[in-house]
Design a protein around this motif. Structure first.
Motif, short mmCIF file in Angstrom:
data_model
loop_
_atom_site.label_atom_id
_atom_site.label_comp_id
_atom_site.label_asym_id
_atom_site.label_seq_id
_atom_site.Cartn_x
_atom_site.Cartn_y
_atom_site.Cartn_z
N PHE A 201 -22.19 105.37 30.76
CA PHE A 201 -22.30 103.97 30.37
C PHE A 201 -23.16 103.76 29.13
O PHE A 201 -22.67 103.37 28.08
N ALA A 202 -24.45 104.06 29.23
CA ALA A 202 -25.37 103.77 28.12
C ALA A 202 -25.05 104.59 26.88
O ALA A 202 -25.24 104.12 25.75
N PHE A 203 -24.53 105.81 27.05
CA PHE A 203 -24.21 106.66 25.90
C PHE A 203 -22.90 106.26 25.22
O PHE A 203 -22.87 106.01 24.00
N PRO A 204 -21.78 106.15 25.94
CA PRO A 204 -20.52 105.83 25.23
C PRO A 204 -20.44 104.42 24.67
O PRO A 204 -19.78 104.21 23.64
N LEU A 205 -21.08 103.44 25.31
CA LEU A 205 -20.95 102.06 24.84
C LEU A 205 -21.36 101.89 23.38
O LEU A 205 -20.56 101.41 22.56
N PRO A 206 -22.57 102.26 22.98
CA PRO A 206 -22.93 102.07 21.56
C PRO A 206 -22.18 103.00 20.61
O PRO A 206 -21.97 102.64 19.44
N ILE A 207 -21.77 104.18 21.09
CA ILE A 207 -20.98 105.07 20.24
C ILE A 207 -19.67 104.39 19.83
O ILE A 207 -19.31 104.31 18.66
N TYR A 208 -18.95 103.90 20.84
CA TYR A 208 -17.67 103.26 20.55
C TYR A 208 -17.86 101.97 19.74
O TYR A 208 -17.05 101.64 18.87
N VAL B 208 -14.07 103.70 12.29
CA VAL B 208 -13.59 105.02 12.72
C VAL B 208 -12.34 104.82 13.59
O VAL B 208 -12.40 104.07 14.58
N PRO B 209 -11.22 105.43 13.26
CA PRO B 209 -10.01 105.26 14.07
C PRO B 209 -10.25 105.66 15.53
O PRO B 209 -11.03 106.59 15.81
N HIS B 210 -9.57 104.98 16.44
CA HIS B 210 -9.80 105.23 17.87
C HIS B 210 -9.52 106.68 18.25
O HIS B 210 -10.20 107.24 19.12
N LEU C 81 -13.25 110.78 5.99
CA LEU C 81 -12.83 109.42 6.37
C LEU C 81 -12.96 108.46 5.19
O LEU C 81 -12.09 107.61 4.96
N ILE C 82 -14.03 108.59 4.42
CA ILE C 82 -14.23 107.73 3.25
C ILE C 82 -13.10 107.93 2.25
O ILE C 82 -12.58 106.97 1.67
#
Length: 411
Positions: A145-152, A160-162, A200-201
């Motif tokens: 929860f706490a880790f993936p939420l701010p990453i995404y 960043v593409p999904h 990506l840039i």
């Protein structure tokens, strides 16, 4: 005269609860010279008034060029791997006028209007993550929860593409896992992130969108003098600073509420009544009480100066201990007590002065959304282990749990 010996700093025991040691330093050695685990000698500033002064003092530079390298010509300050990956030209390492120019360009992504527009996406991500474990009746709130939420969230903001976001999540995880371990592990992750952002840039230049990376490219193409190196470094530090601070805000905040059931119940009742005022003051109190950033990032004296009556020599590294300053009884009543209704709360959790955290509005949004949704959807949430079984990551700058196992009624 206090004859209690200086507490041992930066051990695993210290990482579990650094606040008694910081209380000793505030009382006995508020501007304290110490050797860090890396071997670097630095000053720790622990009182609130001194910390606030130091954070705004222009004689304390963020640029590592003002700190002498070691005998091997290497620097052991800053983010591991950023120097070898050529990522030094970001907001955490520069001073005005370059800092002013770069901050002005990127600040457009963090206006109140832009953050408000992002609210539905943060809520969507939060619900999706809780959906992933709600039926099990147990979860690790850090990793699930706490880790993936701010990453995404920060990936969406950057553009960043999904299909690439899980790669960024893996590389970010390498940085977290190696927080106090081999610097090589962090350096490898940093190089992977740099290579990806560079590619990506280049892709974005061919098809600009409404994301932050596209905005930086437009700025650099229209006379704002952003080099490609600056764009890459800016995206890197937004990713790095944008996820780890919020992981810890959510994780430390959830843990503090679980350890303070009366305060948690107060917040749950407020949310059930549709009142968000306590949530607003509560997030600020969680930032003060056990915030995500334990020490502000590195500063270096550009000339001899005095902090708290102590002489600092030119070139000396200075670390402002936000966690100590925010529990200073000279500024906060009952500082070791969690009080979600605290209103006189000018904490330093996100810094002060020109280097005040640019992403603080987004982090607050994510913290409010995550904790409110957790407490509403999983009202009987509780720790699944004894508190003494939990382990803190133990890095120098950030403060966060490695894991946070919880259990709750299946829903």
């Amino acid at each position: 005269m206090n004859h209690i010996p200086t507490p041992e700093l930066f051990t695993w025991e210290f990482a579990t609860d650094p606040y008694p040691a910081y209380a000793w330093l505030r009382e006995n050695s508020p501007v304290h010279r110490t050797q860090l685990p890396s071997g670097v000698e630095a000053w720790l500033v622990t009182r609130y008034a001194d910390a606030r002064q130091a954070l705004a003092d222009q004689r304390l530079s963020k640029n590592p060029v003002h700190h002498a390298e070691d005998a091997q010509g290497k620097s052991k300050t800053g983010i591991p791997g950023e120097r070898s990956a050529n990522l030094m030209t970001h907001l955490l390492n520069i001073d005005p006028p370059d800092h002013t120019r770069l901050r002005r360009l990127v600040s457009k992504a963090f206006t109140p209007r832009r953050v408000a527009e992002f609210t539905p996406r943060v809520q969507e991500l939060t619900d999706e993550l809780i959906d992933g474990f709600a039926a099990r009746g147990e979860a690790d709130l850090i990793h699930e929860f706490a880790f993936p939420l701010p990453i995404y969230a920060i990936c969406d903001l950057l553009g960043v593409p999904h299909e690439d976001q899980d790669d960024l999540r893996d590389w970010a995880g390498m940085m977290i896992r190696h927080g106090k371990g081999p610097r090589g592990g962090v350096a490898r992750a940093v190089k992977k992130i740099r290579a990806y952002l560079t590619e990506l840039i280049h892709r974005k230049r061919a098809e600009l969108g409404d994301d932050l990376i596209s905005g930086l490219i437009r700025a650099s193409d229209h006379g704002e003098h952003l080099t490609e190196e600056e764009v890459v470094a800016m995206c890197f530090v937004l990713l790095f600073a944008g996820f780890e601070t919020t992981i810890n805000l959510i994780g430390n905040g959830a843990y503090a509420l679980l350890r303070n059931p009366a305060q948690r119940e107060l917040l749950q009742k407020s949310l059930a009544a549709g009142d968000t005022d306590l949530l607003t003051t509560g997030i600020e109190e969680l930032l003060r009480y056990d915030g995500p950033v334990e020490l502000a990032t590195w500063r270096y004296a550009t000339e001899p100066l005095e902090i708290g009556g102590v002489e600092i020599s030119k070139g000396d590294p200075v670390l402002v201990v936000l966690a100590a300053a925010d529990r200073d009884p000279a500024r906060f009543d009952a500082p070791d007590t969690l009080d979600l209704r605290r209103t006189d709360n000018p904490h330093l959790g996100y810094g002060h002065g020109i280097h005040y955290c640019l992403g603080a509005p987004l982090a607050r949004l994510e913290g409010r959304t995550a904790l409110a949704t957790l407490l509403t959807r999983l009202p009987d949430l509780q720790l699944a282990v004894e508190p003494e079984e939990l382990r803190w990551r133990g890095g120098l700058i950030m403060r966060g749990l490695r894991t946070l196992p919880v259990e709750f009624t299946h829903c």
